[in-house]
Design an enzyme around this catalytic site. Sequence first.
Site, mmCIF file in Angstrom:
data_model
loop_
_atom_site.group_PDB
_atom_site.id
_atom_site.type_symbol
_atom_site.label_atom_id
_atom_site.label_comp_id
_atom_site.label_asym_id
_atom_site.label_seq_id
_atom_site.Cartn_x
_atom_site.Cartn_y
_atom_site.Cartn_z
ATOM 1 N N ASN A 128 7.542 3.863 -16.135
ATOM 2 C CA ASN A 128 7.229 4.002 -14.675
ATOM 3 C C ASN A 128 8.254 2.990 -13.703
ATOM 4 O OD1 ASN A 128 5.157 2.366 -16.137
ATOM 5 N ND2 ASN A 128 4.653 1.694 -14.076
ATOM 6 N N GLN A 145 4.035 9.783 -16.117
ATOM 7 C CA GLN A 145 5.239 9.781 -15.102
ATOM 8 C C GLN A 145 5.996 11.251 -15.456
ATOM 9 O OE1 GLN A 145 6.030 8.352 -12.319
ATOM 10 N NE2 GLN A 145 4.441 6.454 -12.654
ATOM 11 N N CYS A 199 3.559 -10.173 -6.935
ATOM 12 C CA CYS A 199 3.226 -11.679 -6.574
ATOM 13 C C CYS A 199 1.614 -11.785 -6.664
ATOM 14 C CB CYS A 199 3.386 -11.659 -5.039
ATOM 15 S SG CYS A 199 3.526 -13.595 -4.656
#
Length: 407
Positions: A163, A201, A348
């Site tokens: 992915n 996917q 993050c």
Amino acid sequence: MKRIYFDHSATTKVDPEAREAMLPFLGENFGNPSSIHSFGQEAHTAVDNIRQVLADFLGSSPREIIFTGSATEANNLALKGVLESFHRCTVCGVECPEKGRIPHLIVSQIEHHAVLDTAKHLEKQGYEVTFLPVDKNGLVSPQEVKNAIKENTVLVSVMYINNEVGTVEPIAEIGEMLKAVNSERKNKNLRKVCFHTDAVQAIQYLDCRIDKLGVDLLSLTAHKFYGPKGVGALYIRQGMPLVRQMDGGWQECSLRAGTENVAGIVGMGKALEIGIRNQESGIREKIEKLRDRLIEGVLKNVPKCELTGHPQKRAPHIASFVIDGVEGESILLMLDEKGVAASSGSACTSGVLEPSHVLLAMRIPVEKTHGSLRFSLGKDNTQEEVDYVVEILPEIVAKLRKMSPFK
Ligand SMILES: *Cc1c(COP(=O)(O)O)cnc(C)c1O
């Protein structure tokens, strides 16, 4: 401002036709598929119709399809379910060649976290796990899978399309190899090595017939192919030993307790039908063309930028890059300001930039992984949208490089 969506690997918009098909099941047809009265039977029939749609698509029997709440759940059920079923054998007391052996699992290092973290969990529980390396293009080698197989190996799990970087893995080749390995094992009285693929996917774009792939288990989820969120499925080959992970009722052949998400399942079925129709009318080629235009444009216009993943064996809808001297997340924010939604492999988490495990496994240096950027295309994207991104991205990168303290 017009918004452009290039994040179809994260999720897709529910197709209006699929949404329309769901509505009666959020209204008048509210029955529980397990109830014997007419309300229940209507719901039961609707769910079973979709089971047939999925079975036709995968080339399986409808009895081999289990509905789940997501691909994450399907992956958990596949890995934990198989390993626990073999472990049970080691404690049953009956004399068998597997007695006392700890089951061994093989997964690639570039799996989605739904597989990777499940494998890590199983390792913590005392199971043996091999995390198989990939090459610099993110490709798993069938020969290396074969070399990793031991007497106590019970399951191999390799995803169909990665992915993050879009590499298409050689699932049919691995399936073929395992078939040969398993016929040898049969002679030695050893357990079959089962094969699972996370095909999330690939559903709209690649051949997913289970006999072509040689898989015993296959996971999918509706929201990656224009169906609703919160509904997925696991194909389980007839006769596969599997311990259920959700205890309770007898739904889904007793393999997944809990009342089915009837409206979601109906939406998934309709979305799959639409997906098959679109595939027949050449959607894949259309998206591939846009992808190539995007890749070419970005590589040409952005200095010090590289394509990640396999140059040829890649998903029709994924264009992924690493860009030197910038942080992926900063690019995402600036793209978003211009109405463009994309994503980055690096996440993050609590202020620290976590490098992508996929890019690290491909031996891309950590500093480079921070500049990862992924565009994933869908059926409604246009050439104008691609050209717009190719136009604005170089300016964004130049601006960020100028601002960077490390020059
Ligand atoms: C999105 C995704 C998943 C997770 O699917 P959910 O239904 O959101 O749990 C698993 N594997 C791959 C490859 C994915 O892209």
